[in-house]
Write a protein that holds these residues in place. Structure first.
Motif, PDB file in Angstrom:
ATOM      1  N   VAL A   1       5.349  -0.072  15.975  1.00  0.00           N
ATOM      2  CA  VAL A   1       4.403   0.563  15.050  1.00  0.00           C
ATOM      3  C   VAL A   1       4.399  -0.183  13.716  1.00  0.00           C
ATOM      4  CG1 VAL A   1       3.838   2.704  13.799  1.00  0.00           C
ATOM      5  CG2 VAL A   1       4.614   2.829  16.156  1.00  0.00           C
ATOM      6  N   ARG A   2       5.579  -0.536  13.274  1.00  0.00           N
ATOM      7  CA  ARG A   2       5.712  -1.273  12.006  1.00  0.00           C
ATOM      8  C   ARG A   2       4.902  -2.579  12.058  1.00  0.00           C
ATOM      9  NH1 ARG A   2       9.694  -0.374   7.969  1.00  0.00           N
ATOM     10  NH2 ARG A   2      10.938   0.999   9.257  1.00  0.00           N
ATOM     11  N   ALA A   3       5.004  -3.265  13.181  1.00  0.00           N
ATOM     12  CA  ALA A   3       4.273  -4.540  13.344  1.00  0.00           C
ATOM     13  C   ALA A   3       2.764  -4.317  13.319  1.00  0.00           C
ATOM     14  CB  ALA A   3       4.684  -5.196  14.653  1.00  0.00           C
ATOM     15  N   LEU A   4       2.326  -3.223  13.941  1.00  0.00           N
ATOM     16  CA  LEU A   4       0.883  -2.944  13.983  1.00  0.00           C
ATOM     17  C   LEU A   4       0.337  -2.525  12.624  1.00  0.00           C
ATOM     18  CD1 LEU A   4       0.631  -1.022  17.367  1.00  0.00           C
ATOM     19  CD2 LEU A   4      -0.384  -3.230  16.888  1.00  0.00           C
ATOM     20  N   LEU A   5       1.195  -1.892  11.830  1.00  0.00           N
ATOM     21  CA  LEU A   5       0.726  -1.364  10.537  1.00  0.00           C
ATOM     22  C   LEU A   5       0.813  -2.379   9.388  1.00  0.00           C
ATOM     23  CD1 LEU A   5       2.140   2.280  10.561  1.00  0.00           C
ATOM     24  CD2 LEU A   5      -0.102   1.511  11.229  1.00  0.00           C
ATOM     25  N   THR A   6       1.318  -3.559   9.678  1.00  0.00           N
ATOM     26  CA  THR A   6       1.453  -4.547   8.594  1.00  0.00           C
ATOM     27  C   THR A   6       0.101  -4.979   8.027  1.00  0.00           C
ATOM     28  OG1 THR A   6       1.637  -6.214  10.303  1.00  0.00           O
ATOM     29  CG2 THR A   6       3.691  -5.559   9.221  1.00  0.00           C
ATOM     30  N   SER A   7      -0.913  -5.013   8.877  1.00  0.00           N
ATOM     31  CA  SER A   7      -2.230  -5.486   8.425  1.00  0.00           C
ATOM     32  C   SER A   7      -3.155  -4.351   7.993  1.00  0.00           C
ATOM     33  CB  SER A   7      -2.890  -6.291   9.536  1.00  0.00           C
ATOM     34  OG  SER A   7      -2.980  -5.497  10.692  1.00  0.00           O
ATOM     35  N   THR A   8      -2.661  -3.119   7.989  1.00  0.00           N
ATOM     36  CA  THR A   8      -3.528  -1.990   7.627  1.00  0.00           C
ATOM     37  C   THR A   8      -3.618  -1.830   6.106  1.00  0.00           C
ATOM     38  OG1 THR A   8      -1.676  -0.482   7.793  1.00  0.00           O
ATOM     39  CG2 THR A   8      -3.059  -0.703   9.749  1.00  0.00           C
ATOM     40  N   VAL A   9      -4.749  -1.303   5.674  1.00  0.00           N
ATOM     41  CA  VAL A   9      -4.956  -1.135   4.234  1.00  0.00           C
ATOM     42  C   VAL A   9      -5.154   0.327   3.826  1.00  0.00           C
ATOM     43  CG1 VAL A   9      -5.804  -3.433   3.654  1.00  0.00           C
ATOM     44  CG2 VAL A   9      -7.391  -1.765   4.595  1.00  0.00           C
ATOM     45  N   SER A  10      -5.645   1.142   4.744  1.00  0.00           N
ATOM     46  CA  SER A  10      -5.896   2.540   4.381  1.00  0.00           C
ATOM     47  C   SER A  10      -5.150   3.499   5.302  1.00  0.00           C
ATOM     48  CB  SER A  10      -7.389   2.845   4.445  1.00  0.00           C
ATOM     49  OG  SER A  10      -7.814   2.828   5.785  1.00  0.00           O
ATOM     50  N   ASP A  11      -5.082   4.765   4.868  1.00  0.00           N
ATOM     51  CA  ASP A  11      -4.404   5.804   5.646  1.00  0.00           C
ATOM     52  C   ASP A  11      -5.090   6.049   6.988  1.00  0.00           C
ATOM     53  OD1 ASP A  11      -2.440   6.147   3.849  1.00  0.00           O
ATOM     54  OD2 ASP A  11      -3.112   8.092   3.073  1.00  0.00           O
ATOM     55  N   GLU A  12      -6.393   5.796   7.023  1.00  0.00           N
ATOM     56  CA  GLU A  12      -7.169   6.012   8.252  1.00  0.00           C
ATOM     57  C   GLU A  12      -6.692   5.124   9.397  1.00  0.00           C
ATOM     58  OE1 GLU A  12      -9.737   8.335   8.879  1.00  0.00           O
ATOM     59  OE2 GLU A  12      -8.765   9.131   7.083  1.00  0.00           O
TER      60      GLU A  12
END
Lengths: 138, 140
Positions: free
Chosen positions: B90-101
């Motif tokens: 999950v951490r790896a997938l969320l590295t490129s995210t910018v918003s809570d959505e």
């Protein structure tokens, strides 16, 4: 004779039959429409704080939901799920500041996910932020 | 003067079908681009928990985590060894995210499993920064 045949061969036009392309395309569309399943699952949203583990005890005012087997306790008082919903609704957590919305969720060993899910759903639905209480490992 | 209506009747009506194939192929391309293949395994033995508070999930999720009735953990359909793998995934997938959505993680767990099986996974998702979308069934 040979010369004539070769000339005829050169003049022969090569055509790719494209008349049935639209039929094939529409058949593919129908296939996609029939084979597609639009899955929309039902869920509850729970934003558990990812913060560091706190060794200090929370203040006494922080509401605590305790699950012991099939029993539910709210601030150490046993109650039903419906009563828990009422108590949480009465707190009007959604109107409070984010840091005051925290509801502690503590559960005994062996608590089934069904009970946990219902408590989690009740807290989230009433605007609470769930904080999991982890017992210290000896 | 009487000839005019006769001419109108003879005019042939042509339906333009030359571009029908192009339209059809454009529709296929649209479906292919917009469709999302399911990353979830359909053969998992999971009995969903019941609650009156469940709502239709309208957000898109970055990962799907499931725990079947035997306690096996699956990350996007692939079995993993433990909660630590979930956290790192999950951490790896969320590295490129910018918003809570973009932080929503779908969590699917069998209703009969004890706390020892699912709570470490919930904590792993939370530690990685994911917002849990716990899947359930609506109770009457």
């Amino acid at each position: 004779m040979r010369k004539k045949l070769s000339r005829e061969k050169k003049n022969r036009e090569i055509t790719i039959p494209t008349d049935s392309f639209s039929d094939i395309a529409f058949l593919l569309i129908i296939y996609f429409l029939v084979a597609t399943t639009l899955v929309k699952v039902k869920s509850i949203t729970a934003d558990l704080p990812a913060g560091e583990k706190s060794t200090t005890a929370q203040s006494d005012k922080t509401p605590t939901v305790n699950l012991r087997g099939s029993e539910i306790f709210f601030n150490d008082k046993g109650l039903t799920l419906e009563a828990l919903n009422e108590r949480l609704a009465a707190l009007e957590l959604a109107t409070l500041e984010p840091e005051k919305r925290v509801v502690m969720l503590e559960s005994a060993a062996g608590t089934p996910y069904q009970n946990y899910f219902q408590a989690l759903a009740a807290i989230s639905a009433n605007g609470g932020v769930v904080a999991l209480v982890e017992n210290e490992k000896k | 003067m009487k000839r005019l209506p006769q001419r109108k009747k003879r005019r042939p009506v042509v339906i333009p079908i030359a571009s029908m194939g192009d339209i059809a192929f454009l529709l296929i391309i649209f479906f292919l681009v917009c469709s999302e293949t399911s990353k979830e395994r359909s053969d998992l033995q999971v009995t969903l928990p019941l609650s009156e508070h469940v709502r239709k999930n309208e957000v898109s999720v970055v990962a799907r985590i499931s725990i079947d009735n035997a306690g096996a953990i699956y990350f996007d359909g692939a079995q993993v060894d433990g909660p630590k793998d979930v956290e790192w995934g999950v951490r790896a997938l969320l590295t490129s995210t910018v918003s809570d959505e973009q932080r929503h993680v779908q969590f699917n767990c069998d209703a009969s499993l004890p706390k020892e099986n699912f709570e470490p996974v919930l904590q792993a998702i939370a530690a990685a920064g994911g917002i849990i979308e716990a899947v359930g069934k609506e109770s009457n």
